[in-house]
Motif scaffolding. Structure first.
Motif, PDB file in Angstrom:
ATOM      1  N   ILE A  72       0.837  -1.211   0.000  1.00  0.00           N
ATOM      2  CA  ILE A  72       0.000   0.000   0.000  1.00  0.00           C
ATOM      3  C   ILE A  72       0.869   1.256   0.000  1.00  0.00           C
ATOM      4  CG2 ILE A  72      -1.646   1.340   1.375  1.00  0.00           C
ATOM      5  CD1 ILE A  72      -2.814  -1.410   2.247  1.00  0.00           C
ATOM      6  N   ILE A  73       1.871   1.294   0.858  1.00  0.00           N
ATOM      7  CA  ILE A  73       2.753   2.468   0.917  1.00  0.00           C
ATOM      8  C   ILE A  73       3.514   2.631  -0.397  1.00  0.00           C
ATOM      9  CG2 ILE A  73       4.826   3.399   2.028  1.00  0.00           C
ATOM     10  CD1 ILE A  73       3.736   2.283   4.660  1.00  0.00           C
ATOM     11  N   GLY A  74       3.984   1.526  -0.962  1.00  0.00           N
ATOM     12  CA  GLY A  74       4.702   1.587  -2.228  1.00  0.00           C
ATOM     13  C   GLY A  74       3.830   2.040  -3.381  1.00  0.00           C
ATOM     14  N   ALA A  75       2.575   1.587  -3.399  1.00  0.00           N
ATOM     15  CA  ALA A  75       1.662   1.994  -4.461  1.00  0.00           C
ATOM     16  C   ALA A  75       1.371   3.495  -4.383  1.00  0.00           C
ATOM     17  CB  ALA A  75       0.372   1.196  -4.373  1.00  0.00           C
ATOM     18  N   VAL A  76       1.160   3.989  -3.181  1.00  0.00           N
ATOM     19  CA  VAL A  76       0.929   5.431  -3.012  1.00  0.00           C
ATOM     20  C   VAL A  76       2.165   6.221  -3.421  1.00  0.00           C
ATOM     21  CG1 VAL A  76       0.514   7.243  -1.287  1.00  0.00           C
ATOM     22  CG2 VAL A  76      -0.839   5.149  -1.245  1.00  0.00           C
ATOM     23  N   GLY A 130       4.102  -0.549  -5.759  1.00  0.00           N
ATOM     24  CA  GLY A 130       3.542  -1.560  -4.860  1.00  0.00           C
ATOM     25  C   GLY A 130       4.422  -2.793  -4.776  1.00  0.00           C
ATOM     26  N   LEU A 131       4.954  -3.220  -5.898  1.00  0.00           N
ATOM     27  CA  LEU A 131       5.844  -4.383  -5.915  1.00  0.00           C
ATOM     28  C   LEU A 131       7.107  -4.111  -5.106  1.00  0.00           C
ATOM     29  CD1 LEU A 131       6.608  -7.195  -7.081  1.00  0.00           C
ATOM     30  CD2 LEU A 131       7.689  -5.944  -8.953  1.00  0.00           C
ATOM     31  N   MET A 132       7.717  -2.963  -5.336  1.00  0.00           N
ATOM     32  CA  MET A 132       8.939  -2.627  -4.611  1.00  0.00           C
ATOM     33  C   MET A 132       8.670  -2.436  -3.116  1.00  0.00           C
ATOM     34  SD  MET A 132      11.514  -2.689  -6.565  1.00  0.00           S
ATOM     35  CE  MET A 132      10.843  -3.958  -7.589  1.00  0.00           C
ATOM     36  N   GLY A 133       7.568  -1.806  -2.775  1.00  0.00           N
ATOM     37  CA  GLY A 133       7.221  -1.628  -1.362  1.00  0.00           C
ATOM     38  C   GLY A 133       6.979  -2.961  -0.669  1.00  0.00           C
ATOM     39  N   GLY A 134       6.291  -3.875  -1.336  1.00  0.00           N
ATOM     40  CA  GLY A 134       6.059  -5.195  -0.757  1.00  0.00           C
ATOM     41  C   GLY A 134       7.350  -5.955  -0.547  1.00  0.00           C
ATOM     42  N   LEU A 135       8.258  -5.883  -1.517  1.00  0.00           N
ATOM     43  CA  LEU A 135       9.535  -6.580  -1.380  1.00  0.00           C
ATOM     44  C   LEU A 135      10.396  -5.980  -0.278  1.00  0.00           C
ATOM     45  CD1 LEU A 135      10.478  -7.127  -5.126  1.00  0.00           C
ATOM     46  CD2 LEU A 135       9.787  -8.861  -3.467  1.00  0.00           C
ATOM     47  N   ILE A 136      10.410  -4.663  -0.193  1.00  0.00           N
ATOM     48  CA  ILE A 136      11.235  -4.011   0.830  1.00  0.00           C
ATOM     49  C   ILE A 136      10.705  -4.299   2.232  1.00  0.00           C
ATOM     50  CG2 ILE A 136      11.903  -1.755   1.769  1.00  0.00           C
ATOM     51  CD1 ILE A 136      12.200  -0.836  -1.162  1.00  0.00           C
ATOM     52  N   PHE A 137       9.383  -4.185   2.422  1.00  0.00           N
ATOM     53  CA  PHE A 137       8.820  -4.435   3.747  1.00  0.00           C
ATOM     54  C   PHE A 137       8.921  -5.915   4.117  1.00  0.00           C
ATOM     55  CE2 PHE A 137       7.623  -0.192   3.776  1.00  0.00           C
ATOM     56  CZ  PHE A 137       6.936   0.146   4.928  1.00  0.00           C
ATOM     57  N   ASN A 138       8.906  -6.795   3.135  1.00  0.00           N
ATOM     58  CA  ASN A 138       9.020  -8.223   3.391  1.00  0.00           C
ATOM     59  C   ASN A 138      10.413  -8.595   3.897  1.00  0.00           C
ATOM     60  OD1 ASN A 138       8.166 -10.839   3.543  1.00  0.00           O
ATOM     61  ND2 ASN A 138       8.420 -11.256   1.378  1.00  0.00           N
ATOM     62  N   MET A 139      11.406  -7.756   3.621  1.00  0.00           N
ATOM     63  CA  MET A 139      12.760  -8.028   4.099  1.00  0.00           C
ATOM     64  C   MET A 139      12.860  -7.915   5.617  1.00  0.00           C
ATOM     65  SD  MET A 139      15.330  -6.226   1.313  1.00  0.00           S
ATOM     66  CE  MET A 139      15.464  -4.817   2.352  1.00  0.00           C
ATOM     67  N   PHE A 140      11.973  -7.155   6.247  1.00  0.00           N
ATOM     68  CA  PHE A 140      12.059  -6.909   7.680  1.00  0.00           C
ATOM     69  C   PHE A 140      11.327  -7.948   8.517  1.00  0.00           C
ATOM     70  CE2 PHE A 140      12.527  -2.673   5.717  1.00  0.00           C
ATOM     71  CZ  PHE A 140      13.829  -2.434   6.135  1.00  0.00           C
ATOM     72  N   VAL A 141      10.741  -8.953   7.904  1.00  0.00           N
ATOM     73  CA  VAL A 141      10.046 -10.009   8.626  1.00  0.00           C
ATOM     74  C   VAL A 141      11.061 -11.061   9.054  1.00  0.00           C
ATOM     75  CG1 VAL A 141       8.303 -11.802   8.464  1.00  0.00           C
ATOM     76  CG2 VAL A 141       7.935  -9.623   7.328  1.00  0.00           C
ATOM     77  N   LYS A 142      11.064 -11.357  10.330  1.00  0.00           N
ATOM     78  CA  LYS A 142      11.985 -12.361  10.838  1.00  0.00           C
ATOM     79  C   LYS A 142      11.351 -13.733  10.713  1.00  0.00           C
ATOM     80  CE  LYS A 142      14.192  -9.299  14.123  1.00  0.00           C
ATOM     81  NZ  LYS A 142      14.494  -9.021  15.522  1.00  0.00           N
TER      82      LYS A 142
END
Length: 64
Positions: free
Chosen positions: A13-17, A47-59
């Protein structure tokens, strides 16, 4: 829902905006830029880039 899914959705959502705002403020007026010439392309790419970047922070739990 899973914490990983929620964090990834927030990133999308943040990436799409951010992608749409990039199109509005900077964009490509001539139409020769593949990503920034259309708002749909810019929004989907963001949106794709935001999802990939935020997914990196999941442990992920370690398997023993």
């Amino acid at each position: 829902m899973n914490k990983k899914v929620i964090l990834t959705l927030i990133g999308i959502i943040i990436g799409a905006v951010a992608g749409y705002l990039y199109y509005l403020n900077i964009g490509c007026e001539s139409g020769t830029c593949a990503i920034t010439s259309k708002p749909v392309n810019s929004t989907l790419y963001g949106g794709l880039m935001g999802g990939l970047i935020f997914n990196m922070f999941v442990k992920t739990p370690k398997k023993e």
